[in-house]
Design an enzyme around this catalytic site. Structure first.
Site, PDB file in Angstrom:
ATOM      1  N   LYS A 144       0.871  -1.178   0.000  1.00  0.00           N
ATOM      2  CA  LYS A 144       0.000   0.000   0.000  1.00  0.00           C
ATOM      3  C   LYS A 144       0.911   1.232   0.000  1.00  0.00           C
ATOM      4  O   LYS A 144       2.003   1.198   0.559  1.00  0.00           O
ATOM      5  CB  LYS A 144      -0.880  -0.025   1.271  1.00  0.00           C
ATOM      6  N   LYS A 202       3.895   4.738 -11.093  1.00  0.00           N
ATOM      7  CA  LYS A 202       2.523   4.315 -11.393  1.00  0.00           C
ATOM      8  C   LYS A 202       1.756   5.500 -11.957  1.00  0.00           C
ATOM      9  O   LYS A 202       1.685   6.568 -11.338  1.00  0.00           O
ATOM     10  CB  LYS A 202       1.833   3.762 -10.143  1.00  0.00           C
ATOM     11  N   CYS A 220      -2.819   8.552  -7.616  1.00  0.00           N
ATOM     12  CA  CYS A 220      -4.049   8.415  -6.828  1.00  0.00           C
ATOM     13  C   CYS A 220      -5.032   9.483  -7.309  1.00  0.00           C
ATOM     14  O   CYS A 220      -4.685  10.665  -7.368  1.00  0.00           O
ATOM     15  CB  CYS A 220      -3.757   8.596  -5.340  1.00  0.00           C
TER      16      CYS A 220
HETATM   17  O1  RRO Z   1      -5.928   5.282  -0.987  1.00  0.00           O
HETATM   18  C1  RRO Z   1      -6.639   5.525  -1.978  1.00  0.00           C
HETATM   19  O2  RRO Z   1      -7.739   6.090  -1.892  1.00  0.00           O
HETATM   20  C2  RRO Z   1      -6.192   5.178  -3.347  1.00  0.00           C
HETATM   21  C3  RRO Z   1      -4.910   5.332  -3.809  1.00  0.00           C
HETATM   22 BR1  RRO Z   1      -3.513   5.870  -2.703  1.00  0.00          BR
HETATM   23  C4  RRO Z   1      -4.604   5.078  -5.165  1.00  0.00           C
HETATM   24  O3  RRO Z   1      -3.468   5.224  -5.645  1.00  0.00           O
HETATM   25  N1  RRO Z   1      -5.609   4.686  -5.962  1.00  0.00           N
HETATM   26  C5  RRO Z   1      -6.866   4.513  -5.514  1.00  0.00           C
HETATM   27  O4  RRO Z   1      -7.759   4.140  -6.280  1.00  0.00           O
HETATM   28  N2  RRO Z   1      -7.143   4.768  -4.188  1.00  0.00           N
END
Ligand code: RRO
Length: 292
Positions: free
Chosen positions: A35, A152, A117
């Site tokens: 994560k 990413k 994200c």
């Molecule tokens: O934690 C999130 O809400 C999240 C992240 Br860091 C991400 O890179 N992609 C996503 O769909 N959720």
């Protein structure tokens, strides 16, 4: 970086503790991505933060994480036998660097920079949509770490190739395509958006064709390996990504729907496909869809 096999765990699911990463490896993953973690622990957004939608999941977790210090200490004692890629984020190039330097103190095989994200302000895709900032983050991180660095990418940009080229010019050793697609769901009875954050990121089968197209386009434009991610749940999905140009694939949402067996079934199906088609290695099929 050598993977035990090309079926990896994607960032965002089961990647926050040593115990869960070990279960993923025991289930057959050839490499795992944690994560995303940053300099300080974060609680993330209020619930509902994940909701099932047609053919996928919609999430706005909001980067809940225990911090890079905590996770890298947790990883230090682990000997998983496959590469562990630490996903990090920051709100500036300096924060990325600080997180990277703490992260590599653990025995990680590489870093994945979350520049994608889709729903946290001043980080992720807000940084990852700016090619110059992407190049700057990668260059500064590469200057201080001696491990492979993957970036990413977000599909939520008009010109993905431009961002990808900037990442590679900054020194990225590989790219991961793609993070989730900005999306939302509204409850027709209450009339309100379902997610507490209103907008979130769509993952799963719904985004697979988008991800395949992104991998296909990127792998023509960059020389570095592309890791395919987005809606992979069967060996056929995985092979499709390899043919599009991915060197390996990452599985996330399918773990939530199918459980950890997905790694073994994708791996076994992929191996059977290669044997049936007379290929000796995965590399032989990577990018074959680009043939005339
Ligand atoms: O934690 C999130 O809400 C999240 C992240 Br860091 C991400 O890179 N992609 C996503 O769909 N959720």
């Amino acid at each position: 970086m050598e993977f035990a096999n090309p079926v990896m765990l994607a960032s965002g699911i089961l990647g926050i503790s040593g115990g869960s990463l070990r279960r993923v490896v025991e289930a057959g993953a050839g490499a795992v991505v944690t994560k995303s973690v940053g300099l300080r622990p974060r609680e993330g957004y209020l619930n509902p933060s994940v909701v099932q939608v047609d053919c996928g999941l919609l999430n706005a977790m909001g980067l809940p994480n225990p911090g890079v210090d905590y996770l890298s200490r947790e990883l230090q004692a682990l000997d998983l036998g496959v590469p562990v890629i630490l996903s990090i984020y920051g709100f500036s190039p300096e924060e990325f660097c600080e997180a990277a330097s703490i992260g590599v103190q653990a025995d990680v095989g590489g870093l994945e920079l979350n520049l994608s994200c889709p729903h946290v302000e001043r980080t992720g895709a807000e940084m990852g949509q700016d090619p110059r900032l992407v190049a700057e983050v990668v260059e500064e991180v590469k200057a201080i770490v001696d491990r492979p660095v993957f970036v990413k990418l977000t599909p939520n940009v008009p010109d993905l190739g431009q961002v990808a080229r900037a990442a590679v010019e900054g020194g990225a050793d590989g790219l991961t395509a793609i993070n989730t697609v900005r999306a939302m769901k509204i409850d027709v009875e209450t009339g309100h958006p379902v997610l507490a954050n209103r907008v979130g990121g769509l993952s799963g089968a719904a985004i697979k064709p988008i991800a395949v197209r992104c991998v296909y386009e990127l792998s023509r434009q960059v020389e570095v390996p592309v890791l395919g991610c987005g809606g992979i749940s069967t060996w056929q999905d995985a092979v499709e990504f390899l043919l599009a140009g991915a060197s390996a694939v990452q599985i996330g949402t399918a773990v939530a729907f199918q459980g950890l067996e997905v790694f073994q079934s994708v791996k076994a199906g992929m191996e059977a496909y290669l044997a049936r088609k007379g290929y000796g290695t995965v590399e032989e099929v990577v990018g074959l869809a680009h043939r005339d």
